[in-house]
Design a protein around this motif. Structure first.
Motif, PDB file in Angstrom:
ATOM      1  N   ARG A 211       0.800  -1.234   0.000  1.00 17.97           N
ATOM      2  CA  ARG A 211       0.000   0.000   0.000  1.00 17.97           C
ATOM      3  C   ARG A 211       0.835   1.288   0.000  1.00 17.97           C
ATOM      4  N   THR A 304      13.803 -11.526  -1.778  1.00 16.95           N
ATOM      5  CA  THR A 304      14.509 -10.548  -2.608  1.00 16.95           C
ATOM      6  C   THR A 304      15.839 -10.197  -1.925  1.00 16.95           C
ATOM      7  N   ALA A 325       8.923  -0.584   9.122  1.00 17.87           N
ATOM      8  CA  ALA A 325       7.458  -0.506   9.168  1.00 17.87           C
ATOM      9  C   ALA A 325       6.987  -1.684  10.005  1.00 17.87           C
TER      10      ALA A 325
HETATM   11  O1  PMT Z   1       4.843   5.511   0.865  1.00 15.67           O
HETATM   12  P1  PMT Z   1       3.899   5.971   1.945  1.00 15.67           P
HETATM   13  O2  PMT Z   1       2.449   5.647   1.641  1.00 15.67           O
HETATM   14  O3  PMT Z   1       4.093   7.422   2.286  1.00 15.67           O
HETATM   15  O4  PMT Z   1       4.216   5.137   3.277  1.00 15.67           O
HETATM   16  C1  PMT Z   1       5.449   5.341   3.923  1.00 15.67           C
HETATM   17  C2  PMT Z   1       6.041   4.013   4.409  1.00 15.67           C
HETATM   18  C3  PMT Z   1       5.173   3.430   5.511  1.00 15.67           C
HETATM   19  C4  PMT Z   1       6.149   3.010   3.246  1.00 15.67           C
HETATM   20  C5  PMT Z   1       7.497   4.345   4.920  1.00 15.67           C
HETATM   21  O5  PMT Z   1       7.387   5.255   5.985  1.00 15.67           O
HETATM   22  C6  PMT Z   1       8.219   3.106   5.389  1.00 15.67           C
HETATM   23  O6  PMT Z   1       8.063   2.623   6.494  1.00 15.67           O
HETATM   24  N1  PMT Z   1       9.067   2.514   4.473  1.00 15.67           N
HETATM   25  C7  PMT Z   1       9.745   1.246   4.728  1.00 15.67           C
HETATM   26  C8  PMT Z   1       8.747   0.122   4.517  1.00 15.67           C
HETATM   27  C9  PMT Z   1       9.400  -1.240   4.700  1.00 15.67           C
HETATM   28  O7  PMT Z   1       9.574  -1.943   3.734  1.00 15.67           O
HETATM   29  O8  PMT Z   1       9.790  -1.478   5.937  1.00 15.67           O
HETATM   30  P2  PMT Z   1      10.510  -2.899   6.397  1.00 15.67           P
HETATM   31  O9  PMT Z   1      10.540  -2.818   7.878  1.00 15.67           O
HETATM   32  O10 PMT Z   1       9.812  -4.046   5.772  1.00 15.67           O
HETATM   33  O11 PMT Z   1      11.931  -2.788   5.792  1.00 15.67           O
HETATM   34  C10 PMT Z   1      13.040  -2.242   6.512  1.00 15.67           C
HETATM   35  C11 PMT Z   1      13.965  -1.488   5.598  1.00 15.67           C
HETATM   36  O12 PMT Z   1      14.567  -2.410   4.676  1.00 15.67           O
HETATM   37  C12 PMT Z   1      13.304  -0.404   4.773  1.00 15.67           C
HETATM   38  O13 PMT Z   1      14.169   0.723   4.755  1.00 15.67           O
HETATM   39  C13 PMT Z   1      13.228  -1.009   3.375  1.00 15.67           C
HETATM   40  O14 PMT Z   1      13.321  -0.016   2.359  1.00 15.67           O
HETATM   41  C14 PMT Z   1      14.448  -1.915   3.373  1.00 15.67           C
HETATM   42  N2  PMT Z   1      14.385  -3.075   2.470  1.00 15.67           N
HETATM   43  C15 PMT Z   1      13.463  -4.056   2.669  1.00 15.67           C
HETATM   44  C16 PMT Z   1      13.464  -5.174   1.828  1.00 15.67           C
HETATM   45  C17 PMT Z   1      14.420  -5.248   0.796  1.00 15.67           C
HETATM   46  N3  PMT Z   1      14.455  -6.272  -0.041  1.00 15.67           N
HETATM   47  N4  PMT Z   1      15.319  -4.274   0.634  1.00 15.67           N
HETATM   48  C18 PMT Z   1      15.311  -3.193   1.463  1.00 15.67           C
HETATM   49  O15 PMT Z   1      16.132  -2.284   1.295  1.00 15.67           O
END
Ligand code: PMT
Length: 409
Positions: A211, A304, A325
């Motif tokens: 989302r 991934t 998140a």
């Molecule tokens: O886009 P919006 O509608 O404004 O919403 C904002 C948001 C909620 C998407 C944003 O604030 C946010 O939280 N982004 C990170 C979402 C996420 O994927 O969180 P995660 O906890 O699953 O991942 C942790 C980190 O790893 C994140 O920085 C993500 O970019 C990174 N990641 C994750 C998986 C991957 N394969 N590679 C990554 O780099």
């Protein structure tokens, strides 16, 4: 806090003009470059020589003075200024500004200004309370002018009431407190930001996604640009637009985002991973539309590659900021990600709640970062619109990334 602000200081003709010497002295003490402009009437109350000696610059007063025009014409002078301060501002001078009159150098500079303008009114209490003066004050406020004071107390004429110019230290404190946050704290740096969702195709017409709207990442890109950085935005599929000054690279899948980020990360000073990258993608993509022949359908997904962790593992890595998140145990998961992925900072947000997170105008962040070899610092950035929140996060990143840089801005 000191800062190399360029301050155009205007003095109009009231008894409080004697305080201008102290204003100039305090501004210089804060590290400002000060150019003083006086009205004809102001020079009846304090000599230009005093303010010239204190500012270290010739004092200007004439709109059509051949010498001062040669040194810096009024448009260039207005552009040079980071801030204009007019103190004291008399009732007459305030009325001129309100009506757009430009019959001397100071009123012309006010009209030509594009930077923040601060006015410190000073006049007799009866004059201050006249509706016509109050109308002018309201109009100038509505035009974005910041008013400082006036204060109540005994006046030079012997009367008591509202109309005294604020004290020089209060003027200088307010200007510095308000301007510091707007200064370009990332000047000369390059920032790489990922934003939005990724789409992992299942067949030619279907995909797995999330989302994310991209609002948080785009707000960060704009805030970094406003803070003086050169910004590159790696964007998943969203409907948002970015300012032309931002280099935007559009990607669709997690693998494309990985390649786009890793190809550029080492050449940037800061990486911010705000994208919601798919953690899993289908092992294969069907070449034709999947038919609904069976009651159940099993998808085989594979992990991934982790963009953030791989950026942080680069030999020449940027200052690396991740997002987290979470639907529960926000702080625990965020600090685990900070350490396991070897990040410099992580901004954690609640998702799946009534307010904030995915596809909302609002958000709040719990930010954690490393200090020293073992310590972890944290700061709450409370719920607000994503644009303002992004400005606060950018300022915090700048403070932690390079404290010397921000201490001087
Ligand atoms: O886009 P919006 O509608 O404004 O919403 C904002 C948001 C909620 C998407 C944003 O604030 C946010 O939280 N982004 C990170 C979402 C996420 O994927 O969180 P995660 O906890 O699953 O991942 C942790 C980190 O790893 C994140 O920085 C993500 O970019 C990174 N990641 C994750 C998986 C991957 N394969 N590679 C990554 O780099």
């Amino acid at each position: 806090m000191t800062a190399n602000l360029n301050i155009l200081y205007g003095v109009s003709g009231g008894i409080a003009a004697y305080k201008s010497a102290e204003v100039v002295r305090l501004l210089r003490k804060r590290g400002a470059q000060v150019r003083v402009v006086m009205t004809e009437a102001a020079m009846q109350f304090i000599t230009p020589l005093t303010l010239q000696a204190l500012s270290g610059q010739p004092v200007l007063s004439q709109l059509l003075d051949a010498d001062s025009e040669h040194a810096m014409d009024h448009i260039r002078l207005a552009r040079w200024a980071d801030v204009i301060l007019i103190a004291p501002a008399t009732a007459d001078f305030i009325a001129k500004c309100r009506h757009g009159l430009a019959d001397d150098l100071l009123s012309t500079l006010y009209l030509a200004a594009t930077c923040p303008v601060y006015i410190a009114p000073a006049m007799n209490q009866a004059m201050w309370s006249k509706p016509v003066v109050q109308d002018s004050i309201q109009t100038l406020r509505a035009h974005g002018v910041q008013m400082i004071g006036p204060e109540a107390g005994e006046q030079a004429c012997g009367e008591v009431g509202l109309g005294r110019m604020s004290e020089p230290s209060a003027l200088v404190d307010q200007i510095y407190a308000e301007c510091i946050d707007q200064l370009p704290c990332l000047q000369g740096l390059s920032v790489l930001i990922s934003a939005g969702p990724t789409r992992e195709p299942l067949d030619p017409v279907r995909y797995l996604s999330n989302r994310s709207s991209g609002k948080m990442g785009y707000a960060l890109a704009k805030a970094a640009l406003a803070a003086g950085a050169k910004v590159t935005l790696i964007s998943g599929p969203v409907t948002l637009s970015a300012p032309v000054e931002i280099e935007r690279i559009s990607v669709e899948t997690a693998a494309e985002m990985y390649d786009a980020v890793l190809a550029r990360a080492s050449s940037h000073s800061i990486y911010i991973g705000a994208a919601a990258v798919a953690d899993y993608s289908p092992v294969t993509m069907a070449s034709c539309k999947i038919k609904k022949n069976e009651q159940t359908l099993t998808l085989v997904l594979q992990k991934t590659r982790d963009i953030l962790a791989d950026v942080a593992a680069l030999p020449s890595r940027p200052f690396t900021v991740g997002f987290a998140a979470e639907t529960h145990a926000l702080e625990d998961y965020a600090s685990a990600k900070l350490i396991e992925k070897n990040l410099d900072m992580i901004a954690a947000n609640w998702v799946g709640q009534a307010q904030g997170g995915f596809d909302s105008e609002l958000n709040a962040l719990h930010v954690l970062w490393r200090e020293g070899s073992n310590g972890i610092c944290q700061k709450q950035l409370p719920m607000t619109n994503k644009s303002l929140l992004a400005q606060h996060l950018i300022r915090l990143i700048a403070d932690v990334f390079n404290p010397q840089l921000t201490a001087n801005t």
